[in-house]
Design a protein around this motif. Structure first.
Motif, short mmCIF file in Angstrom:
data_model
loop_
_atom_site.label_atom_id
_atom_site.label_comp_id
_atom_site.label_asym_id
_atom_site.label_seq_id
_atom_site.Cartn_x
_atom_site.Cartn_y
_atom_site.Cartn_z
N LEU A 1 -4.76 -1.55 -5.41
CA LEU A 1 -4.70 -1.71 -6.86
C LEU A 1 -3.81 -0.66 -7.52
N MET A 2 -3.88 0.58 -7.06
CA MET A 2 -3.13 1.67 -7.69
C MET A 2 -1.82 1.87 -6.96
N LEU A 3 -0.76 1.32 -7.53
CA LEU A 3 0.56 1.35 -6.90
C LEU A 3 1.61 1.81 -7.90
N PRO A 4 2.67 2.44 -7.43
CA PRO A 4 3.80 2.72 -8.33
C PRO A 4 4.53 1.43 -8.66
N GLY A 5 5.10 1.36 -9.85
CA GLY A 5 5.81 0.16 -10.25
C GLY A 5 4.93 -0.73 -11.10
N VAL B 1 -7.66 -4.17 -1.13
CA VAL B 1 -8.29 -3.03 -0.47
C VAL B 1 -8.05 -1.82 -1.36
N SER B 2 -9.12 -1.31 -2.01
CA SER B 2 -8.94 -0.30 -3.05
C SER B 2 -10.04 0.75 -3.01
N PHE C 1 -3.45 -5.56 -9.79
CA PHE C 1 -3.94 -6.66 -10.62
C PHE C 1 -2.78 -7.60 -11.00
N ASP C 2 -1.69 -7.00 -11.47
CA ASP C 2 -0.52 -7.81 -11.85
C ASP C 2 0.06 -8.54 -10.64
N ILE C 3 0.06 -7.87 -9.50
CA ILE C 3 0.58 -8.51 -8.28
C ILE C 3 -0.25 -9.73 -7.93
N GLU D 1 0.85 -1.19 0.00
CA GLU D 1 0.00 0.00 0.00
C GLU D 1 0.89 1.24 0.00
N ASP D 2 0.65 2.17 -0.95
CA ASP D 2 1.49 3.37 -1.02
C ASP D 2 0.95 4.54 -0.21
N ASP D 3 -0.28 4.45 0.26
CA ASP D 3 -0.84 5.48 1.13
C ASP D 3 -0.40 5.17 2.57
N LYS D 4 0.52 5.99 3.10
CA LYS D 4 1.10 5.70 4.40
C LYS D 4 0.07 5.71 5.53
#
Length: 229
Positions: free
Chosen positions: A53-57, A78-79, A61-63, A8-11
């Motif tokens: 779902l929305m991540l840098p890199g 969790v999105s 979905f791919d993960i 998760e990129d949201d800290k």
């Protein structure tokens, strides 16, 4: 104790998930980027993955797809994406559950517990049975990985088999002949002296002071004992 990876990129959200999971006795780790998160997920060190779902890199979905290609552990998305098509796609790629943000932390915990219980039922055994935790050493029998006081150590096949045998049979004195038979096999034409060599190699990786071992103790005239304390 089950181990949960949070990608998760949201800290703020990751911290909230971590806090509630740890209050409920889960071990957690946060990775804020897709590629690093996937690599960590594929390490075999976790019982469940929570992924945005929305991540840098790379995206969630791919993960999900790449984890499911290699592992059967539960995955919870969790999105903030609420569209049905995203839910269908995520579940179709291997996720076991889908939660939308904002979410109730207590509901997240309930879903994590439910997925872990479901996974254990499907396996027909507890996932914890694949782990041995003793004297600060954690051994994953499935992935054949070892951590000493939280630090992963590299073991050869024979060293791992020797440590696994010792840790599965603690507080028992094993002769060199028994160890040679159990680890190398009766059909091996090697020298029984190799037992002492490999015991020393294992000691260097698990003992605080290999010259004065406390875990794998030499019982002079008899063999070795793996002390449980």
């Amino acid at each position: 104790m089950a181990r949960v990876l949070i990608i998760e990129d949201d800290k703020n959200i990751a911290g909230l998930e971590k806090d509630y999971l740890e209050i409920n006795d889960f071990k957690t780790k946060i990775i804020g980027e897709g590629i690093a998160g996937l690599k960590e997920a594929l390490s075999g060190n976790y019982d469940l993955v929570i992924v945005d779902l929305m991540l840098p890199g790379i995206d969630g979905f791919d993960i999900c797809k790449k984890i499911r290609d290699k592992l059967e552990i539960p995955i919870i998305i969790v999105s903030a994406r609420t569209e049905d098509i995203d839910k269908v796609r995520g579940l179709g790629l291997g996720a076991d559950d889908y939660m939308t943000k904002p979410f109730s932390p207590s509901e997240l915990i309930a879903r994590v517990k439910n997925q872990l219980a479901r996974y254990e039922r499907l396996l027909g055994k507890s996932k914890e049975s694949s782990l041995i935790e003793i004297n600060g050493i954690t051994i994953n029998k499935d992935s054949r990985k070892v951590w000493v006081n939280g630090v992963e150590k590299s073991f050869t096949t024979t060293e791992f088999d020797l440590l696994l045998f010792f840790s599965s049979n603690p507080d028992i004195v094993h002769s060199k002949a028994i160890l040679f038979d159990r680890i190398w096999g009766e059909d091996d034409f090697g020298d029984i002296a190799t037992v002492a060599v490999h015991v020393q190699k294992v000691r260097k990786k698990i003992e605080k002071d290999p010259a004065n071992p406390k875990i794998i103790e030499t019982i002079w005239g008899f063999g070795y004992r793996f002390n449980k304390y």
